[in-house]
Enzyme design. Structure first.
Site, PDB file in Angstrom:
ATOM      1  N   TRP A   1       0.836  -1.210   0.000  1.00 45.54           N
ATOM      2  CA  TRP A   1       0.000   0.000   0.000  1.00 45.54           C
ATOM      3  C   TRP A   1       0.864   1.251   0.000  1.00 45.54           C
ATOM      4  CZ3 TRP A   1      -4.277  -1.198  -1.985  1.00 45.54           C
ATOM      5  CH2 TRP A   1      -4.928  -2.391  -1.659  1.00 45.54           C
TER       6      TRP A   1
ATOM      7  N   ASP B   1      -2.132   6.583   6.025  1.00 46.15           N
ATOM      8  CA  ASP B   1      -3.136   5.654   5.544  1.00 46.15           C
ATOM      9  C   ASP B   1      -3.450   4.736   6.726  1.00 46.15           C
ATOM     10  OD1 ASP B   1      -4.623   3.618   4.418  1.00 46.15           O
ATOM     11  OD2 ASP B   1      -3.143   3.071   2.892  1.00 46.15           O
TER      12      ASP B   1
ATOM     13  N   LYS C   1     -12.618  -2.006   6.131  1.00 43.69           N
ATOM     14  CA  LYS C   1     -11.890  -2.853   7.077  1.00 43.69           C
ATOM     15  C   LYS C   1     -12.489  -2.743   8.486  1.00 43.69           C
ATOM     16  CE  LYS C   1      -9.054  -3.486   3.598  1.00 43.69           C
ATOM     17  NZ  LYS C   1      -7.988  -2.590   3.233  1.00 43.69           N
TER      18      LYS C   1
HETATM   19  C1  PLP Z   1      -7.345  -2.072   1.849  1.00 43.88           C
HETATM   20  C2  PLP Z   1      -6.323  -1.045   1.924  1.00 43.88           C
HETATM   21  C3  PLP Z   1      -6.181  -0.020   0.953  1.00 43.88           C
HETATM   22  C4  PLP Z   1      -7.043   0.038  -0.292  1.00 43.88           C
HETATM   23  O1  PLP Z   1      -8.240   0.618  -0.040  1.00 43.88           O
HETATM   24  P1  PLP Z   1      -9.281   0.908  -1.220  1.00 43.88           P
HETATM   25  O2  PLP Z   1     -10.408   1.517  -0.441  1.00 43.88           O
HETATM   26  O3  PLP Z   1      -9.611  -0.396  -1.850  1.00 43.88           O
HETATM   27  O4  PLP Z   1      -8.654   1.842  -2.171  1.00 43.88           O
HETATM   28  C5  PLP Z   1      -5.219   0.932   1.141  1.00 43.88           C
HETATM   29  N1  PLP Z   1      -4.414   0.905   2.220  1.00 43.88           N
HETATM   30  C6  PLP Z   1      -4.493  -0.055   3.150  1.00 43.88           C
HETATM   31  C7  PLP Z   1      -3.572  -0.030   4.319  1.00 43.88           C
HETATM   32  C8  PLP Z   1      -5.450  -1.061   3.038  1.00 43.88           C
HETATM   33  O5  PLP Z   1      -5.542  -2.012   3.977  1.00 43.88           O
END
Ligand code: PLP
Length: 354
Positions: free
Chosen positions: A100, A167, A191
């Site tokens: 990511w 993030d 999540k």
């Molecule tokens: C799942 C995830 C993403 C991707 O998220 P999207 O909403 O599908 O763009 C980005 N960063 C992390 C840490 C993730 O776990």
């Protein structure tokens, strides 16, 4: 029968939230209308949006501290570029802790110079790099607080004098941290909050409006702030469900309560990984994630019987990401402790067959 859901994302939500959300699709608050067939500018939906934003700020302790919450579309992946679009003028620093982070770095490079301040690539991202000096001339530093794929998590937030961006897609609202150390953080809902389709962004307003470029409206945080996340039609169902999850969190002891619950589940699973001769943990112990526990079979062990056992036990979503292999138990907020206990039992049963 409801399965024991260890999926990495989209992932388990509290049963009570699922029930309320599904009811609202049929009849929202006794209006005789579905949540998904009313105007997003109706007073009923505006109340949902305001409550969701308010709860997000309250739970993170940022209410009244110059921060605003936005619920936008486009997933965390859109934030990789949106953050850079709005904040990267010259140079930004990124700590590279895996897939990511890499994607975030790629997008940021479209807007300016990117320095990889630290990386754990040398060991397939099985640890969180530490002790690196953060340059003082960065527009911001970006980290991924929890690395969903590799099962590592920042247990300490890096100290820096430049704006800190994160993030937090896979560990937002899962533990007590000082959220005021961050100037902007974002998380895809799927999540720990709700269904996919919305992304929560919490931003300190004073960091915005400093870059010298024209930002397209849909990419401009200030445009979305001005219209309270309603510049265009917001994803009403994911936002409503996220609101319900945040209410559930607040009613269940807030972040301190959920942290205790999450640490209990993680301890059960990691203790078993370390004790059980059939498995080895993937991530460095001190950097282990309390959300995604990654582990592999010990050398020479065939996992077929284990796969059969956990499938028969009603466990779902345990397969590891292809870049790590093995297994990944995602133990997000809503996963009950009974599911973690069951997984431990199945791991023990498997060891006895060897
Ligand atoms: C799942 C995830 C993403 C991707 O998220 P999207 O909403 O599908 O763009 C980005 N960063 C992390 C840490 C993730 O776990």
């Amino acid at each position: 029968m409801k399965k024991h859901n260890f999926s990495a994302g989209p992932s388990i939500l509290p049963a009570s939230v699922m029930k309320k959300a599904s009811e609202a699709v049929i009849d929202f608050n006794g209006l005789g209308l579905s949540l998904i067939e009313i105007s997003h500018r109706s007073k009923e939906f505006i109340a949902v949006m305001e409550r969701a934003q308010d709860l997000a700020l309250e739970l993170t302790g940022l209410k009244g501290k110059g921060y605003k919450a936005l619920f936008l579309q486009g997933g965390a992946s859109s934030q990789f570029l949106m953050a850079a679009y709005n904040l990267l003028e010259n140079k930004a620093g990124y700590i590279n802790t895996g897939a990511w982070s890499n994607k975030a770095i790629k997008e940021a490079k479209l807007f300016g110079e990117v320095v990889e301040v630290a990386s754990s690539k040398d060991q397939n991202f099985n640890y969180i790099p530490k002790g690196d000096e953060i340059p003082a001339d960065l527009d911001y530093l970006h980290i991924t607080t929890n690395n969903t794929i590799f099962g590592t998590q920042f247990q300490e937030i890096p100290e820096t004098n430049v704006p800190l961006i994160a993030d937090m897609s896979s560990d937002i609202f899962s533990r007590v941290i000082d959220y005021s150390k961050f100037d902007l953080f974002y998380a895809g809902a799927q999540k720990n909050m709700g269904p996919s389709g919305t992304t929560l962004i919490i931003v300190k307003e004073e960091i915005l409006g400093k870059v010298n470029r024209t930002i397209p409206s849909m990419m401009d945080y200030q445009v979305h702030l001005k219209s309270d996340s309603m510049f265009n039609t917001p994803p009403v169902f994911p936002i409503y469900t996220s609101m319900l999850t945040l209410e559930w969190l607040q009613e269940n002891g807030g972040l301190a309560g959920i942290e205790k619950h999450n640490k209990e589940k993680a301890a059960l699973i990691y203790n078993e990984i370390d004790r059980n001769s059939a498995f080895v943990g993937f991530a460095a112990k001190e950097d282990r994630s309390f959300m995604n526990a990654t582990f592999n079979l010990a050398e020479g062990i065939d996992g077929t019987a284990f796969d059969n056992l956990w499938n028969e036990a009603g466990i779902s979503g345990l397969k590891g990401h292809r870049s790590v292999g093995g297994y990944r138990a995602s133990i997000y907020n809503a996963l009950p402790i009974e599911s973690a206990q069951l997984l431990v039992e199945v791991m023990q049963k498997f060891e006895k067959t060897l």
